[in-house]
Design a protein around this motif. Structure first.
Motif, PDB file in Angstrom:
ATOM      1  N   CYS A  10       0.864  -1.181   0.000  1.00 32.68           N
ATOM      2  CA  CYS A  10       0.000   0.000   0.000  1.00 32.68           C
ATOM      3  C   CYS A  10       0.903   1.233   0.000  1.00 32.68           C
ATOM      4  O   CYS A  10       1.771   1.375   0.867  1.00 32.68           O
ATOM      5  CB  CYS A  10      -0.888  -0.015   1.251  1.00 32.68           C
ATOM      6  SG  CYS A  10      -2.112   1.308   1.278  1.00 32.68           S
ATOM      7  N   LEU A  16      -3.570   0.377  -3.202  1.00 31.45           N
ATOM      8  CA  LEU A  16      -3.024  -0.980  -3.193  1.00 31.45           C
ATOM      9  C   LEU A  16      -2.369  -1.303  -4.530  1.00 31.45           C
ATOM     10  O   LEU A  16      -2.912  -0.981  -5.599  1.00 31.45           O
ATOM     11  CB  LEU A  16      -4.126  -1.996  -2.915  1.00 31.45           C
ATOM     12  CG  LEU A  16      -4.583  -2.143  -1.456  1.00 31.45           C
ATOM     13  CD1 LEU A  16      -5.818  -3.024  -1.382  1.00 31.45           C
ATOM     14  CD2 LEU A  16      -3.463  -2.729  -0.601  1.00 31.45           C
ATOM     15  N   TRP A  18      -0.765  -4.606  -6.646  1.00 30.08           N
ATOM     16  CA  TRP A  18      -0.797  -6.069  -6.642  1.00 30.08           C
ATOM     17  C   TRP A  18       0.318  -6.624  -7.525  1.00 30.08           C
ATOM     18  O   TRP A  18       0.528  -6.168  -8.649  1.00 30.08           O
ATOM     19  CB  TRP A  18      -2.140  -6.586  -7.154  1.00 30.08           C
ATOM     20  CG  TRP A  18      -3.328  -6.098  -6.374  1.00 30.08           C
ATOM     21  CD1 TRP A  18      -4.162  -5.073  -6.697  1.00 30.08           C
ATOM     22  CD2 TRP A  18      -3.797  -6.621  -5.141  1.00 30.08           C
ATOM     23  NE1 TRP A  18      -5.131  -4.922  -5.753  1.00 30.08           N
ATOM     24  CE2 TRP A  18      -4.928  -5.860  -4.766  1.00 30.08           C
ATOM     25  CE3 TRP A  18      -3.373  -7.654  -4.294  1.00 30.08           C
ATOM     26  CZ2 TRP A  18      -5.642  -6.099  -3.598  1.00 30.08           C
ATOM     27  CZ3 TRP A  18      -4.081  -7.894  -3.137  1.00 30.08           C
ATOM     28  CH2 TRP A  18      -5.198  -7.117  -2.805  1.00 30.08           C
ATOM     29  N   HIS A  66      -5.526 -11.523   0.273  1.00 28.19           N
ATOM     30  CA  HIS A  66      -6.554 -10.482   0.105  1.00 28.19           C
ATOM     31  C   HIS A  66      -7.045  -9.981   1.464  1.00 28.19           C
ATOM     32  O   HIS A  66      -7.332  -8.788   1.626  1.00 28.19           O
ATOM     33  CB  HIS A  66      -7.709 -11.009  -0.745  1.00 28.19           C
ATOM     34  CG  HIS A  66      -7.390 -11.056  -2.208  1.00 28.19           C
ATOM     35  ND1 HIS A  66      -6.839 -12.162  -2.813  1.00 28.19           N
ATOM     36  CD2 HIS A  66      -7.522 -10.113  -3.176  1.00 28.19           C
ATOM     37  CE1 HIS A  66      -6.659 -11.914  -4.104  1.00 28.19           C
ATOM     38  NE2 HIS A  66      -7.064 -10.680  -4.345  1.00 28.19           N
ATOM     39  N   ALA A  67      -7.122 -10.892   2.424  1.00 30.63           N
ATOM     40  CA  ALA A  67      -7.505 -10.465   3.778  1.00 30.63           C
ATOM     41  C   ALA A  67      -6.426  -9.569   4.376  1.00 30.63           C
ATOM     42  O   ALA A  67      -6.724  -8.587   5.067  1.00 30.63           O
ATOM     43  CB  ALA A  67      -7.736 -11.688   4.663  1.00 30.63           C
ATOM     44  N   ALA A  69      -4.491  -7.575   2.706  1.00 28.12           N
ATOM     45  CA  ALA A  69      -4.593  -6.274   2.041  1.00 28.12           C
ATOM     46  C   ALA A  69      -5.767  -5.467   2.575  1.00 28.12           C
ATOM     47  O   ALA A  69      -5.668  -4.251   2.783  1.00 28.12           O
ATOM     48  CB  ALA A  69      -4.726  -6.476   0.532  1.00 28.12           C
ATOM     49  N   SER A  70      -6.900  -6.116   2.806  1.00 30.92           N
ATOM     50  CA  SER A  70      -8.103  -5.392   3.228  1.00 30.92           C
ATOM     51  C   SER A  70      -8.068  -4.985   4.696  1.00 30.92           C
ATOM     52  O   SER A  70      -8.792  -4.077   5.114  1.00 30.92           O
ATOM     53  CB  SER A  70      -9.343  -6.249   2.971  1.00 30.92           C
ATOM     54  OG  SER A  70      -9.294  -7.437   3.733  1.00 30.92           O
ATOM     55  N   THR A  71      -7.203  -5.634   5.488  1.00 30.65           N
ATOM     56  CA  THR A  71      -7.122  -5.318   6.923  1.00 30.65           C
ATOM     57  C   THR A  71      -5.811  -4.646   7.300  1.00 30.65           C
ATOM     58  O   THR A  71      -5.493  -4.528   8.484  1.00 30.65           O
ATOM     59  CB  THR A  71      -7.282  -6.602   7.765  1.00 30.65           C
ATOM     60  OG1 THR A  71      -6.202  -7.495   7.458  1.00 30.65           O
ATOM     61  CG2 THR A  71      -8.612  -7.281   7.500  1.00 30.65           C
ATOM     62  N   ASN A  72      -5.057  -4.238   6.282  1.00 34.68           N
ATOM     63  CA  ASN A  72      -3.760  -3.596   6.521  1.00 34.68           C
ATOM     64  C   ASN A  72      -2.839  -4.495   7.350  1.00 34.68           C
ATOM     65  O   ASN A  72      -2.129  -4.037   8.254  1.00 34.68           O
ATOM     66  CB  ASN A  72      -3.943  -2.247   7.215  1.00 34.68           C
ATOM     67  CG  ASN A  72      -2.702  -1.375   7.115  1.00 34.68           C
ATOM     68  OD1 ASN A  72      -1.894  -1.526   6.193  1.00 34.68           O
ATOM     69  ND2 ASN A  72      -2.534  -0.470   8.072  1.00 34.68           N
ATOM     70  N   THR A  75      -5.219  -9.346   9.516  1.00 33.23           N
ATOM     71  CA  THR A  75      -6.208 -10.406   9.374  1.00 33.23           C
ATOM     72  C   THR A  75      -6.038 -11.475  10.455  1.00 33.23           C
ATOM     73  O   THR A  75      -4.927 -11.723  10.942  1.00 33.23           O
ATOM     74  CB  THR A  75      -6.095 -11.074   7.988  1.00 33.23           C
ATOM     75  OG1 THR A  75      -7.046 -12.141   7.899  1.00 33.23           O
ATOM     76  CG2 THR A  75      -4.708 -11.657   7.775  1.00 33.23           C
TER      77      THR A  75
END
Length: 486
Positions: A10, A16, A18, A66-67, A69-72, A75
């Motif tokens: 990030c 983000l 990838w 992906h978890a 990435a979405s939770t910084n 996860t």
């Protein structure tokens, strides 16, 4: 996302980025193959690069990243194992024949390190957990290209011989190609600023020009003394042997004979004559490393003279070509560039310790083995060769023999007092096989030692113990004297 992901980061703006798994596998494949080209096993390194992260195609891994990435990065999902999948694929694809173990070792260990086969990797590859992961990935269309990759066909460097003692060195070389390629490709994506600091060193051709110019000026301006004439003669003798085929060389020169500058002159000319890629100087003491590094950078180790040379621009190789790697580094003198170069020894001149060099040759951890592929096609100068530890002499000589015979390395044994390292060393039952005969860069070292003789040793016999006053009186009879008491 439809594309399998290997990494993400990030940026400062919160966006983000990838890193596709296909791109990562392809790039690592190319990098690893380029590294292994130095010893003729590109196809082995290609196979390792293509399969090393095969387990990241697994749905559990993709859910995890992906978890993340979405939770910084916070996860609750645990990080799934992934290196065993590629190892099993190699092992199964080669029908469990012995050479496939080499591939399995390297792939399975590219994060945790090389494991033992019995009681270690064999049990892991046969475990239900790893087999289940492999079977899921083997059914995925996205993994098929890698599963069908052609097995390597080139022979190991020691093929056709009974020299199986060197198999460990070959495994570590391939492992080094993989882990360095993996590190570098991941860094290039996730830390492009840091990656941009790497490399861009002067070539050996450029360093040879700097050396020739520096030595021409030094020898022109130096006083015409017997000692300076001898140093010039020593250097010229070394250069004359540069065209000799790669192998073992000995440089036996008395202290004060200019071994450092003579040996680096030989190494540069020898490397250029045979397409070699770097020079590695291994020294037993950190204090000598600092002196040697100063001489290579500036042409002197005198602090005041260093300042003058920097101001005038009359340095030898300068700061940009010489990397120190040892435990006594001054943090104030280190740069990000030098720290990065010490990770994988990609600079043209490395000055390090015997401990760092030889422990790496027998290591199992990725971070320690990472530099090994850069030993191939190099000139290794062992300064103070008489200090090689006798208790570890057999494995050290074995590793040196393997590097020279199978990986295009030349070794210079540099010392004022060369120990017996050739032929059979010791007596039965403790005898060990030493090195093959080395090419002597100095043909008459005994005569040279006489030319450098700078003291006379007198045997004095005293009938009775002297008083301190008598000692004083004897000392005062000489203009210069060394008294050793007790």
């Amino acid at each position: 996302m439809d594309t399998a992901i290997a990494h993400f980061y990030c940026d400062a703006a919160g966006k983000l980025h990838w890193h596709s798994l296909d791109q990562h596998l392809d790039d690592v494949t190319q990098r690893a193959a380029a590294f292994a080209r130095a010893f003729g096993n590109e196809d082995w390194a290609e196979y390792l690069g293509a399969l090393h992260d095969l387990g990241k195609f697994h749905p559990d891994w993709q859910r995890y990243i992906h978890a993340q990435a979405s939770t910084n990065g916070n996860t609750a999902l645990s990080r799934p194992r992934h290196s065993g999948v590629g190892a099993i694929a190699a092992w199964e694809g080669a029908h469990q024949c012995p050479p496939a173990r080499v591939l399995a070792y390297c792939i399975a260990g590219h994060h945790a390190g090389l494991d033992n086969w019995y009681g270690g990797l064999q049990d892991r590859l046969n475990s239900m957990d790893e087999q289940t992961l492999y079977r899921v990935v083997a059914e995925l269309p996205s993994a098929q290209t890698y599963l069908l990759k052609k097995l390597p066909s080139s022979a190991p460097p020691f093929a056709g011989t009974q020299d199986y003692e060197q198999a460990h060195l070959w495994v570590r070389m391939l492992f080094s190609c993989l882990v360095d390629a993996d590190f570098l490709d991941t860094e290039a994506f996730m830390q492009p600023g840091r990656a941009s600091v790497r490399g861009d060193y002067p070539s050996l051709e450029e360093l040879k020009k700097r050396y020739d110019q520096f030595m021409a000026e030094k020898e022109t301006t130096a006083p015409d003394t017997p000692l300076n004439r001898l140093r010039k003669q020593i250097r010229q003798m070394c250069i004359e042997y540069a065209s000799e085929k790669p192998g073992f060389f000995s440089l036996v020169v008395p202290t004060g004979g200019g071994k450092t500058l003579a040996s680096i002159g030989f190494a540069l000319a020898h490397a250029l004559a045979h397409g070699m890629e770097r020079i590695i100087i291994a020294i037993p003491y950190t204090s000598i490393i600092e002196q040697t590094s100063a001489v290579l950078r500036y042409g002197t180790d005198d602090p005041e003279e260093i300042k003058r040379r920097i101001e005038s621009g009359q340095v030898l190789f300068g700061e940009d070509a010489v990397i120190e790697h040892h435990s006594n580094l001054n943090p104030d003198r280190e740069t990000e560039r030098s720290r990065l170069a010490s990770e994988n020894w990609d600079a043209p001149i490395i000055v390090t310790t015997n401990v760092q060099l030889f422990e790496s040759l027998f290591a199992t951890k990725p971070s320690t083995c990472r530099k090994l592929h850069n030993l191939a096609r190099s000139v290794i100068i062992l300064d103070e060769a008489q200090m090689l530890p006798p208790e570890h002499l057999r494995p050290i000589l074995s590793a040196l023999h393997g590097l020279v015979k199978y990986f295009g390395v030349s070794v210079v044994l540099m010392t004022a007092t060369l120990p017996v390292l050739e032929g059979t060393i010791g007596s039965a039952p403790a005898a060990i096989q030493g090195l093959p005969r080395a090419v002597q860069l100095i043909k008459e070292p005994d005569k040279l030692a006489q030319d450098f003789q700078r003291y006379r040793q007198l045997e004095l016999q005293f009938v009775s113990q002297l008083t301190w006053e008598q000692v004083r009186d004897q000392l005062c009879q000489h203009e210069q004297v060394l008294a050793i008491v007790n």
